[in-house]
Design a protein around this motif. Structure first.
Motif, PDB file in Angstrom:
ATOM      1  N   ASN A 201      31.349  44.265  -7.262  1.00  0.00           N
ATOM      2  CA  ASN A 201      32.007  43.632  -8.999  1.00  0.00           C
ATOM      3  C   ASN A 201      33.711  43.568  -8.645  1.00  0.00           C
ATOM      4  O   ASN A 201      34.486  44.977  -8.276  1.00  0.00           O
TER       5      ASN A 201
ATOM      6  N   MET B  51      33.339  32.027  -3.894  1.00  0.00           N
ATOM      7  CA  MET B  51      34.389  33.568  -4.132  1.00  0.00           C
ATOM      8  C   MET B  51      35.141  33.063  -2.441  1.00  0.00           C
ATOM      9  O   MET B  51      36.455  33.474  -2.846  1.00  0.00           O
TER      10      MET B  51
ATOM     11  N   GLY C 167      32.502  28.799   0.973  1.00  0.00           N
ATOM     12  CA  GLY C 167      32.098  29.199  -0.785  1.00  0.00           C
ATOM     13  C   GLY C 167      32.913  29.207  -1.881  1.00  0.00           C
ATOM     14  O   GLY C 167      33.640  29.994  -1.427  1.00  0.00           O
TER      15      GLY C 167
ATOM     16  N   LEU D 105      31.943  37.204   2.149  1.00  0.00           N
ATOM     17  CA  LEU D 105      31.141  37.077   0.577  1.00  0.00           C
ATOM     18  C   LEU D 105      30.865  35.787   1.482  1.00  0.00           C
ATOM     19  O   LEU D 105      30.755  34.261   1.011  1.00  0.00           O
TER      20      LEU D 105
ATOM     21  N   ALA E  78      31.758  46.882  -3.106  1.00  0.00           N
ATOM     22  CA  ALA E  78      32.100  46.759  -4.646  1.00  0.00           C
ATOM     23  C   ALA E  78      31.459  45.242  -5.038  1.00  0.00           C
ATOM     24  O   ALA E  78      31.777  44.386  -4.919  1.00  0.00           O
TER      25      ALA E  78
END
Ligand SMILES: NC(=O)C1=CN([C@@H]2O[C@H](COP(=O)(O)OP(=O)(O)OC[C@H]3O[C@@H](n4cnc5c(N)ncnc54)[C@H](O)[C@@H]3O)[C@@H](O)[C@H]2O)C=CC1
Ligand SMILES: O=C(O)C1=N[C@H](C(=O)O)C[C@H](O)C1
Length: 266
Positions: free
Chosen positions: A127, A15, A13, A76, A125
């Motif tokens: 971000n 990320m 992907g 992710l 997290a």
């Protein structure tokens, strides 16, 4: 040097592929496998010739965890999958570092309890960009003085969840300090549903989705005769990688679930 052995879920992907590249360039980290829902048994270097690794892609998490010795799972993916991966990793004694957004409050509570029961470190997290973490902290500070606030988050049009995890986290940090109030005129009516965005504890979150965007947020505070805008932009997904690396290192040192990168930044 003992390297931290990492599995990346969602490795093909936007990320995940960035995380794979970061791990490959980082001396104390080793990519030992990838999880993807396609590409079973292929090597990750078949997709990116610059990546010097023998790590293979698994589609099934149990097969992967039984065959590969790993310390950390970086997830992710997508909300439902990320939640299942996190739970499974904790049960296998593999420490999850989760960037996937869209978990519900109940899921977070369940994962917190499971991590505590098993004594396994977990970092979730919404971000990983240091600038975004600061933007959220500055917003929390400002909300003490400016309780009237609206959040505008803007993302690429392939994003699945709305509002963004960052916007939800920002609202929950603001809620900790803000004098509770419902904003706008008490008789306000939406003539088109959704015009005022989503309502989180009386605050409004507006989600913009457009091609060309990556990840951006503005937190606008209003008061008599003045406005304060706190703004962060991620123009490239490399912006998240300092935080991912830090989380992979720090998750090895904790035995509870930590929600938010601010809790592991010095
Ligand atoms: N915490 C942070 O700093 C950031 C978090 N995100 C979040 O990360 C997640 C991924 O975002 P993107 O990379 O943009 O999405 P993407 O759609 O590009 O990547 C997701 C990947 O997960 C894979 N996947 C889906 N189901 C799977 C399964 N069952 N098993 C294994 N792999 C599976 C897909 O094939 C895809 O390659 C989203 O939840 C997004 O909100 C994104 C950017 C920054
Ligand atoms: O999907 C994304 O792209 C992003 N997701 C995270 C979120 O939902 O807040 C982090 C960042 O905003 C990018």
């Amino acid at each position: 040097m003992n390297k931290i052995k990492v599995i990346v879920a969602g490795a093909r992907g936007r990320m995940g592929s960035e995380a794979v590249r970061m791990i490959e360039k980082t001396d104390n980290l080793e990519l030992v496998a990838c999880l993807e829902n396609k590409y079973d048994g292929k090597k990750i270097n078949e997709f990116d010739a610059e990546i010097d690794t023998e790590a293979i892609i698994y589609t099934d998490i149990d097969t992967c965890f039984k065959n590969v010795k790993a310390d950390v799972l970086v997830d992710l993916t997508i909300p439902e999958v990320g939640y299942l991966h996190t739970k499974t990793a904790i049960n296998y004694g593999i420490r999850p570092v989760v960037g996937t957004t869209g978990f519900t409050e109940d899921q977070l509570t369940e994962l917190t309890d499971l991590a505590e029961e098993k004594g396994i470190g977990v970092i979730i997290a919404p971000n990983f960009a240091i600038g975004a973490v600061l933007m959220m902290q500055f917003s929390k500070w400002a909300a003490k003085y400016f309780p009237d606030v609206e959040i505008i988050e803007k993302h690429h049009d392939q994003k699945l969840d709305a509002p963004s995890g960052t916007a939800v986290k920002t609202a929950s940090l603001i809620k900790e300090v803000r004098e509770q109030k419902t904003q706008g005129h008490p008789d306000e009516k939406e003539t088109i549903p959704g015009a005022r965005g989503s309502d989180v504890d009386g605050m409004r979150i507006h989600s913009v989705r457009l091609p060309g965007l990556v990840a951006h947020q503005e937190v606008i505070f209003g008061s008599t005769g003045e406005n304060l805008t706190i703004k962060h932009d991620s123009f490239h997904r490399q912006s998240f990688m300092t935080g991912v690396k830090l989380a992979v290192e720090q998750v090895m040192k904790i035995d509870v679930l930590v929600y938010g990168l601010e809790n592991i930044l010095e």
